[in-house]
Design a protein around this motif. Structure first.
Motif, PDB file in Angstrom:
ATOM      1  N   ASP A  49      14.247  19.615  -7.584  1.00 39.39           N
ATOM      2  CA  ASP A  49      15.328  18.724  -7.999  1.00 39.39           C
ATOM      3  C   ASP A  49      16.602  19.532  -8.232  1.00 39.39           C
ATOM      4  OD1 ASP A  49      15.156  20.005 -10.399  1.00 39.39           O
ATOM      5  OD2 ASP A  49      14.714  18.210 -11.577  1.00 39.39           O
ATOM      6  N   SER A  50      17.612  18.897  -8.824  1.00 38.99           N
ATOM      7  CA  SER A  50      18.905  19.553  -8.978  1.00 38.99           C
ATOM      8  C   SER A  50      18.826  20.775  -9.890  1.00 38.99           C
ATOM      9  CB  SER A  50      19.948  18.566  -9.514  1.00 38.99           C
ATOM     10  OG  SER A  50      19.623  18.170 -10.829  1.00 38.99           O
ATOM     11  N   THR A  51      17.924  20.752 -10.877  1.00 41.25           N
ATOM     12  CA  THR A  51      17.821  21.933 -11.744  1.00 41.25           C
ATOM     13  C   THR A  51      17.164  23.098 -10.994  1.00 41.25           C
ATOM     14  OG1 THR A  51      15.733  21.117 -12.670  1.00 41.25           O
ATOM     15  CG2 THR A  51      17.719  20.619 -13.895  1.00 41.25           C
ATOM     16  N   LEU A  85      17.425  23.561  -7.695  1.00 41.34           N
ATOM     17  CA  LEU A  85      18.492  24.056  -6.829  1.00 41.34           C
ATOM     18  C   LEU A  85      19.460  24.910  -7.625  1.00 41.34           C
ATOM     19  CD1 LEU A  85      19.553  21.098  -4.501  1.00 41.34           C
ATOM     20  CD2 LEU A  85      18.117  23.075  -3.991  1.00 41.34           C
ATOM     21  N   GLY A  86      19.744  24.464  -8.856  1.00 41.09           N
ATOM     22  CA  GLY A  86      20.651  25.216  -9.716  1.00 41.09           C
ATOM     23  C   GLY A  86      20.127  26.617  -9.979  1.00 41.09           C
ATOM     24  N   ALA A  87      18.834  26.725 -10.222  1.00 40.14           N
ATOM     25  CA  ALA A  87      18.221  28.034 -10.478  1.00 40.14           C
ATOM     26  C   ALA A  87      18.346  28.923  -9.242  1.00 40.14           C
ATOM     27  CB  ALA A  87      16.757  27.867 -10.877  1.00 40.14           C
ATOM     28  N   ALA A 146      20.615  28.590  -6.830  1.00 31.47           N
ATOM     29  CA  ALA A 146      22.042  28.882  -6.632  1.00 31.47           C
ATOM     30  C   ALA A 146      22.518  29.970  -7.588  1.00 31.47           C
ATOM     31  CB  ALA A 146      22.868  27.609  -6.810  1.00 31.47           C
ATOM     32  N   ASP A 147      22.049  29.905  -8.814  1.00 27.58           N
ATOM     33  CA  ASP A 147      22.381  30.926  -9.809  1.00 27.58           C
ATOM     34  C   ASP A 147      21.939  32.313  -9.357  1.00 27.58           C
ATOM     35  OD1 ASP A 147      23.649  29.462 -11.710  1.00 27.58           O
ATOM     36  OD2 ASP A 147      22.303  30.085 -13.343  1.00 27.58           O
ATOM     37  N   ILE A 207      17.214  17.827   0.372  1.00 28.90           N
ATOM     38  CA  ILE A 207      17.822  18.131  -0.919  1.00 28.90           C
ATOM     39  C   ILE A 207      18.908  19.198  -0.758  1.00 28.90           C
ATOM     40  CG2 ILE A 207      17.300  19.321  -3.093  1.00 28.90           C
ATOM     41  CD1 ILE A 207      16.608  16.501  -3.155  1.00 28.90           C
ATOM     42  N   SER A 221      22.959  18.485  -1.189  1.00 25.60           N
ATOM     43  CA  SER A 221      23.665  19.300  -2.178  1.00 25.60           C
ATOM     44  C   SER A 221      24.780  20.122  -1.554  1.00 25.60           C
ATOM     45  CB  SER A 221      22.684  20.242  -2.874  1.00 25.60           C
ATOM     46  OG  SER A 221      22.363  21.328  -2.012  1.00 25.60           O
ATOM     47  N   LEU A 249      24.410  23.019  -0.417  1.00 32.54           N
ATOM     48  CA  LEU A 249      24.254  24.350  -1.007  1.00 32.54           C
ATOM     49  C   LEU A 249      23.987  25.444   0.024  1.00 32.54           C
ATOM     50  CD1 LEU A 249      24.177  24.917  -4.138  1.00 32.54           C
ATOM     51  CD2 LEU A 249      21.764  25.377  -3.791  1.00 32.54           C
TER      52      LEU A 249
END
Ligand SMILES: Nc1ncnc2c1ncn2[C@@H]1O[C@H](COP(=O)(O)OP(=O)(O)O)[C@@H](O)[C@H]1O
Ligand SMILES: Nc1ncnc2c1ncn2[C@@H]1O[C@H](COP(=O)(O)OP(=O)(O)O)[C@@H](O)[C@H]1O
Lengths: 121, 142, 142, 121
Positions: A58-60, A62-64, A66-67, A91, A95, A97
């Motif tokens: 999920d978005s979190t 993906l956030g991890a 991306a970070d 996804i 995004s 990304l």
């Protein structure tokens, strides 16, 4: 179990390969962040992350990713993602990304080869 | 929304460990509604993001309740995700949605609402300060 | 039972198609409570049988609601399955539970309550005519 | 899908083999009852039912199997069940159902052999 996340790290030709199994969401992503941080702290800048056995992200999650990608990018590195599940790919697409410092590959072979090309000698 | 009779409701504590429970339940509801595998995945993502937002943003570290209501209809599934938390300024947030803050420390991309809007057929957000947020969306059968 | 904060609640129409949704949700809850695969299966069966009973026996063909509440505790999971239907004479039924009617035409073995009692660590049934039935059971961690 | 039931019927050496895939519960068992009825109406009395791909079965599913077994037993036949999942086996154990007219086997080979032994020439 049904909602678990398992993370395995091994090395191939000096490239750390992170194999993830399960679902990455708000509950499980800290484990991923932790793993990436410890790899980055050891000095690796080319990282391969295998999402072939990820059933859900999920978005979190993906956030991890991306970070982590941002952190290695700051040191001139890249994150190569292996991903062949259409739902997971979607996804990344939605995004927006999958750009500069984070690339998608259909197989581990190709991801590792690409990472090795970027590896400083 | 519709008669209680046609509602499947799940409520969880606003705690990250239970968001996955809602995903499992919604995949069951969607599969009973004869959605395709891809549509079920879309619904899981939308419901997941709405619940995650309630868990992260609604209660400022306190524990509240997140309630998900599913209304199976003839040609679509309507879903409602509600919290009784802090609320937010919907207009302001939607204006900047999808624009990632390049140097943000937290692993948040502002992607949640973007995902919901992209994957669902219609989305409506209601939010009032200290009263809470309700996000409604629908997914049509193809 | 306990504070609302530690409750995961699922309610469905008393319709056979949604019992599977509850099974999915309960397997999620149980997996979050770190039960083993076998224990999760036991919980799925117990919750399934309680819901099936409510669907089959509680509302005489009309549609009502079946509500499942899960209370994760330190060393066990407590579950409550409730309907507001016809109710039944618990003593009378338990006395004959497990004894199959050899020539019954319907595919029912009177096994539901037997399963619940065999697979759970404690079971309590409350039922009142036209008020409904609540069955509570707990499963301990091994 | 996640909660579906698929039923396949084929014949081997005059024995109908019913392969079931998915979850058998209050919602899906009528499909099983229907299948068994139509096989029994065609005159078969030895029936093999493969539950190897059944992820879940409840009391209504057992009831449907027991009903079918009772019907063929009345005609001198048997139902042979293939079942190797511990969870599914447990259900049979707790129910006390695996008796006279309904036997459990660990593989299709053994179930078919047993059924053929009972088959009237
Ligand atoms: N249920 C909610 N309660 C309070 N604020 C919310 C809620 N849902 C969304 N928001 C606000 O909307 C913003 C955008 O949400 P979203 O697009 O999901 O991105 P993110 O959650 O990653 O910030 C959040 O940062 C938050 O300020
Ligand atoms: N929720 C309920 N509402 C009304 N009657 C019930 C309920 N649950 C159980 N019963 C009664 O208890 C009996 C035994 O239930 P059970 O052991 O599950 O077997 P079965 O449902 O196969 O008859 C039922 O036949 C019914 O009369």
């Amino acid at each position: 179990m049904v909602l678990d996340l398992k993370i395995d790290v091994r090395e191939e030709k000096n490239i750390p390969i992170v194999s993830i199994n399960g679902e990455i969401d708000i509950y499980t992503y800290p484990k991923l962040t932790e793993t990436l941080n410890s790899i980055i702290e050891k000095g690796s800048t080319e990282i391969v992350i295998n999402l072939e056995n990820v059933r859900y992200i999920d978005s979190t999650g993906l956030g991890a990713l991306a970070d982590g990608a941002n952190r290695v990018f700051d040191q001139g590195g890249h994150v190569s993602i292996i991903c062949n599940k259409p739902q997971v790919k979607k996804i990344f697409d939605v995004s927006g990304l999958a750009k500069r410092n984070l690339s998608l590959f259909p197989s581990e072979r190709e991801a590792v080869d690409n990472a090795r090309k970027h590896l400083k000698p | 929304m519709t008669s209680k009779n046609k509602c499947i409701e799940i409520s969880i504590p606003s705690s990250s460990e239970y968001v996955g429970v809602v995903r499992l339940a919604i995949s069951g509801v969607a599969s009973r509604c004869n959605f395709t595998v891809d549509e079920i995945e879309d619904l899981k993502i939308a419901v997941n993001e709405a619940c995650t937002n309630a868990v992260v943003h609604a209660y400022n570290g306190k524990t509240g309740t997140v309630t998900v209501r599913c209304y199976p209809k003839h040609n679509e599934l309507a879903v409602e995700v509600a919290d009784q938390g802090a609320g937010f300024n919907v207009k302001e947030v939607l204006a900047r949605a999808g624009k990632s803050t390049p140097s943000g420390k937290r692993p948040s991309l502002g992607l949640g609402l973007t995902f919901i809007q992209n994957l669902m057929d219609s989305t409506k957000i209601q939010s009032a300060p200290r009263k809470g947020t309700t996000i409604r969306f629908t997914k049509k059968h193809r």
